[in-house]
Design a protein around this motif. Structure first.
Motif, PDB file in Angstrom:
ATOM      1  N   CYS A  65     -22.431 -11.839  21.118  1.00  0.00           N
ATOM      2  CA  CYS A  65     -21.120 -11.681  20.328  1.00  0.00           C
ATOM      3  C   CYS A  65     -20.122 -12.586  20.928  1.00  0.00           C
ATOM      4  CB  CYS A  65     -20.746 -10.226  20.228  1.00  0.00           C
ATOM      5  SG  CYS A  65     -19.139 -10.052  19.578  1.00  0.00           S
ATOM      6  N   CYS A 101     -16.935 -10.500  21.632  1.00  0.00           N
ATOM      7  CA  CYS A 101     -16.964  -9.622  22.893  1.00  0.00           C
ATOM      8  C   CYS A 101     -16.810 -10.440  24.139  1.00  0.00           C
ATOM      9  CB  CYS A 101     -18.285  -8.660  22.874  1.00  0.00           C
ATOM     10  SG  CYS A 101     -18.060  -7.403  21.827  1.00  0.00           S
ATOM     11  N   CYS A 150     -18.648  -4.410  18.499  1.00  0.00           N
ATOM     12  CA  CYS A 150     -17.287  -4.642  17.782  1.00  0.00           C
ATOM     13  C   CYS A 150     -17.545  -4.941  16.227  1.00  0.00           C
ATOM     14  CB  CYS A 150     -16.400  -5.887  18.341  1.00  0.00           C
ATOM     15  SG  CYS A 150     -17.372  -7.329  18.066  1.00  0.00           S
TER      16      CYS A 150
HETATM   17 ZN    ZN Z   1     -19.113  -8.067  19.571  1.00  0.00          ZN
END
Ligand code: ZN
Ligand code: ANZ
Length: 822
Positions: A448, A451, A508
């Motif tokens: 990600c 992140c 997230c």
């Molecule tokens: Zn994330």
């Protein structure tokens, strides 16, 4: 009596065991447990091989005996079903690996059942079942969380003509197994497991387990712990050679070496870089013969480590002209070389060469006429290098010390001067835990970007691998793909499944991409012994109660080919799981033994390609499972390789027919049979020592004796059936039933033997010393020459006569006399 119909009987008892769940076990705190384990098979399309039953029959015999001794016995089986052969078959035929696996497993199960193994079938496992690999993935996430999984660029095998990455097994002598073309190395980011952090624990754990010596030695060698020092050698170059001695503290380049013999530092007369060492490239401008050096490096790159290390008798190398190193102890200027006997992957990839005390350095120095300085006493350089330890000479402040003392003193001196430090090195490398393949467990991580940018890392794994987030929604199932082939960019086939790869971040919710590598073959087998304990549990890999009761495995038998990696990997996982409080005992296997291979009739290894594989189905059909089991156990010493001979099965068939005939000799008022007591003793002890061949021989001897005498009591015959039952369980059950028993023989107590009945089978042998009989000794009538000589030599009177000396001659006159000349 007629020969019995073994096919019918064997099927009957297999059905009986299945219907009555004879070998299913439950946790029972009132009973001692015994956990016997065998390496679970890879369910290949070829079916079971007669090699499998060697291990499985042996452990089956042990398990059956333990049950009769009152133990609560767990003897499970399953399938280690991820891996290449199935995947390659899928590629060839276009069929889904899962489908093929299900078929293969069904075939294996049928074959295993036909051999009458006392497995607890309710605990069967399949590593490719999402219910199973859910926990393989879970363990991986625990490793990740705890900072033991990290991404690293590592070379993979790459076939430029097939345009695919290859597993190590697919590289044969440096060539691609599919097309035969040369294989190259290509760098790729891969997941690694930091097993090296467990090196000391893996070594220490060996102290408290009962493994055969060879297995322990292999574990230790693979871990390869070496204690020594890192030493820095300053570098000087042309135009600069007149500058005063430079030490490592100066802002100059150093050659850092790893040595296990800092006591020989004064004898280091040159240094060597491995061809891959990056300093060679860095020193390029200063090396006068760089073209020659570059050509040498290129040639070295074409050889395997094995070729470089062991096969190559003639050492080669090139001196780096214009460069010198400074021996930090003696201050001497010494030459610097690049040579391929030094490996890039061990130590620092560079060495200090001490030709007077190291074999390879000696050969190299002799070839290139380099100096040799003896710094350890004990040898003579004219005869070759002296490799041992001794007293230190020619070494200024070390002179007069022992090697051991000198090592310590030198390390202290180096540390004080900032020229080096104490260092422990391991041969063990971290475990490459990625494959660019389809048929393996998906790695449950996503990448990600958001992140990664936020830097909100919640565990050690996320810190070490910024942007990689755990997907804890397990199992993460393997998606369906169109094609199982590795892709032509070296990525796993999973990378082509767009809607699987693109996902959202579990942390997230932003866009994220899944890892597309899968886990290596070794993953599922690294913890399977735990899943057997509680294979239906959805909430844990196994319940704490089951783990506490059954672990550790009491006895694990498997092939020598698995005593290195599989044993190491599974010990690593178990020790780790213990460290994080999941399992109660750190060492998973209390005892480990190994069986030898079964070779084909022509003495070659059995393999499909050689067309010499013996199919157990055919043997079961022709001779019966009991005969096959007995034959496999009778073939030869269990730990050694044996050659298959179908004729041997004919002999076993006859033996079993003779056992059936014993019923005809049952008479009343017959005395207890002495040979039976000896047989019970021998079979019982032999099973514990895995000396199955001698126990079968002893039972045959007993049956021959009764056949000749034509008489036996019912009680004795029943006892005999019991000791035969672990080997030939079907026939034993059948005859047991015919004697009027309605319960399975499998739980009837193991018979005891009577010491009194065995005792008179001894003899008295005289002990003659220097021509005069001075003592006598009572021994087992069947004692071997070696054993009796050993016994006699240890006797007090003989020891007195010997008075510390070795006897000149020891002669055994069978059954009469041991004569010693002093
Ligand atoms: Zn994330
Ligand atoms: C000097 C020396 C003197 C050494 C002596 C041995 C005997 P083990 O025991 O297996 O750990 N060495 C170090 N790195 C190497 C590499 N990358 N490739 C090839 N050889 C390497 O071996 C450690 C010894 O192997 C080291 O100790 C080094 O040689 C060599 F009388 O250093 B020795």
């Amino acid at each position: 009596m007629e020969k019995y119909n073994f096919s019918e009987i064997e099927k009957k008892w297999q059905k009986f065991w299945e219907e009555n769940k004879t070998f299913e076990v439950k946790l029972d705190d009132n009973k001692d447990k015994f956990y016997g384990l065998v390496e679970f098979p890879y369910p290949s399309g070829a079916g079971l091989h007669v090699g499998h039953p060697r291990s499985y029959t042996a452990m089956d015999i042990i398990a059956r005996k333990k049950r009769m001794e009152g133990k609560n016995v767990l003897y499970p089986i399953g399938y280690d079903a991820f891996g290449l052969p199935t995947e390659n078959y899928a590629i060839k035929t276009g069929r889904a690996p899962k489908e093929v696996t299900i078929e293969n497993i069904a075939n294996f199960r049928r074959q295993l059942k036909s051999l009458g193994f006392s497995f607890d079938w309710s605990r069967e496992i399949d590593t490719t079942d999402p219910k199973y690999y859910k926990w393989t993935q879970w363990i991986f996430l625990q490793l990740f969380k705890n900072g033991l999984a990290y991404k690293k660029t590592m070379p993979i095998n790459w076939c430029p003509s097939c345009k695919t990455g290859l597993a190590n097994e697919e590289v044969v002598n440096g060539n691609c197994e599919r097309c035969g073309g040369p294989v190259e190395k290509r760098n790729k980011e891969q997941w690694m497991l930091a097993i090296t952090k467990y090196a000391d624990k893996l070594l220490d754990g060996l102290e408290n387990v009962d493994y055969i010596d060879r297995a322990k030695a292999q574990q230790r060698n693979w871990i390869g712990k070496s204690e020594g020092a890192l030493v820095k050698f300053g570098i000087k170059w042309q135009g600069d050679l007149s500058t005063p001695l430079r030490s490592a503290q100066d802002d100059v380049l150093n050659i850092e070496v790893f040595t296990t013999r800092p006591d020989t530092l004064f004898g280091a007369t040159y240094c060597v870089f491995s061809p891959e060492h990056n300093l060679v490239e860095e020193l390029k401008d200063k090396i006068e013969n760089f073209e020659e050096v570059r050509e040498y490096i290129k040639q070295a790159g074409l050889k395997s480590d094995l070729e470089r290390e062991e096969l190559q008798k003639d050492k080669t190398g090139v001196e780096l002209l214009g460069i010198k190193a400074i021996n930090p102890a003696s201050g001497m200027e010494i030459s610097v070389w690049v040579a391929d006997y030094v490996l890039a992957t061990y130590g620092t990839g560079a060495i200090m060469a001490v030709p007077a005390h190291d074999e390879r350095d000696f050969e190299f120095a002799a070839k290139y006429g380099l100096d040799m300085v003896e710094v350890i006493t004990g040898g003579d350089i004219l005869e070759g290098p002296y490799l041992g330890e001794g007293e230190v000479v020619n070494s200024e402040f070390l002179n007069g010390l022992s090697s051991k003392e000198a090592k310590e003193k030198m390390i202290e001196w180096l540390e004080e001067k900032g020229l080096g430090e104490r260092k422990t090195n391991f041969k063990l490398r971290d475990w490459v835990f990625s494959r660019q393949r389809y048929w393996g467990e998906p790695i449950p991580l996503v990448y990600c970007k958001s992140c990664a940018e936020k830097g909100d890392f919640q565990n050690e794994g996320e810190k070490q691998n910024p942007g990689w987030i755990m997907d804890e929604n397990l199992p993460l199932e393997l998606p369906e793909v169109e094609k199982y082939e590795p892709t032509d960019n070296g990525e796993s086939p999973l990378s082509t499944v767009e809607n699987w790869v693109h996902t959202t971040c579990p942390r997230c919710g932003d866009e994220a991409k899944r890892e597309t590598d899968t886990m290596p073959n070794w993953a599922g087998s690294s913890w399977y012994f735990l899943r057997y304990l509680d294979n239906k549990n959805d909430t844990a890999l196994a319940s704490p109660e089951a783990l506490k009761y059954w672990m550790p495995v009491d006895w694990y038998n498997g092939g020598m080919e698995h005593t290195t990696l599989h044993l190491l990997y599974s010990r690593f996982w178990n020790i780790f799981l213990h460290d994080i409080g999941v399992v109660p005992i750190s060492e998973p296997y209390q005892k480990r033994t190994s069986h030898g291979m079964i070779l084909a009739e022509n003495g070659e290894k059995m393999s499909k390609s050689r067309g010499n594989v013996v199919n157990p189905d055919e043997m079961v059909e022709k001779f019966g499972a009991d005969a096959l089991r007995l034959y496999i156990m009778f073939m030869g010493p269990f730990d050694q390789a044996v050659v298959w001979d179908t004729n041997g099965l004919v002999g076993m068939r006859r033996f079993l027919d003779r056992v059936v005939n014993l019923q005809d000799f049952v008479k009343e008022n017959i005395e207890e049979n002495k040979t039976l007591h000896k047989t019970i003793k021998k079979v019982g002890e032999d099973i514990e020592n895995m000396s199955f061949n001698t126990s079968v021989a002893k039972m045959m001897e007993f049956v021959n004796e009764i056949t000749k005498a034509q008489e036996i009591s019912k009680e004795d015959l029943e006892k005999f059936l019991k000791i035969l039952s672990p080997f030939a369980p079907h026939l034993a059950e059948e005859l047991w039933e015919q004697f009027g028993h309605s319960e399975s023989i499998a739980y009837d107590p193991w018979p005891e033997y009577n010491e009194e009945m065995i005792k008179d089978e001894t003899m008295t042998v005289g002990i003659q010393i220097n021509g005069k009989v001075r003592d006598d000794i009572e021994v087992d009538a069947e004692i071997s020459e070696e054993e009796i000589k050993d016994l006699v030599l240890r006797r007090e009177i003989v020891q007195k006569w010997l008075d510390g000396a070795e006897p000149k001659k020891v002669i055994y006159v069978k059954g009469k006399l041991v004569s010693i000349v002093i």
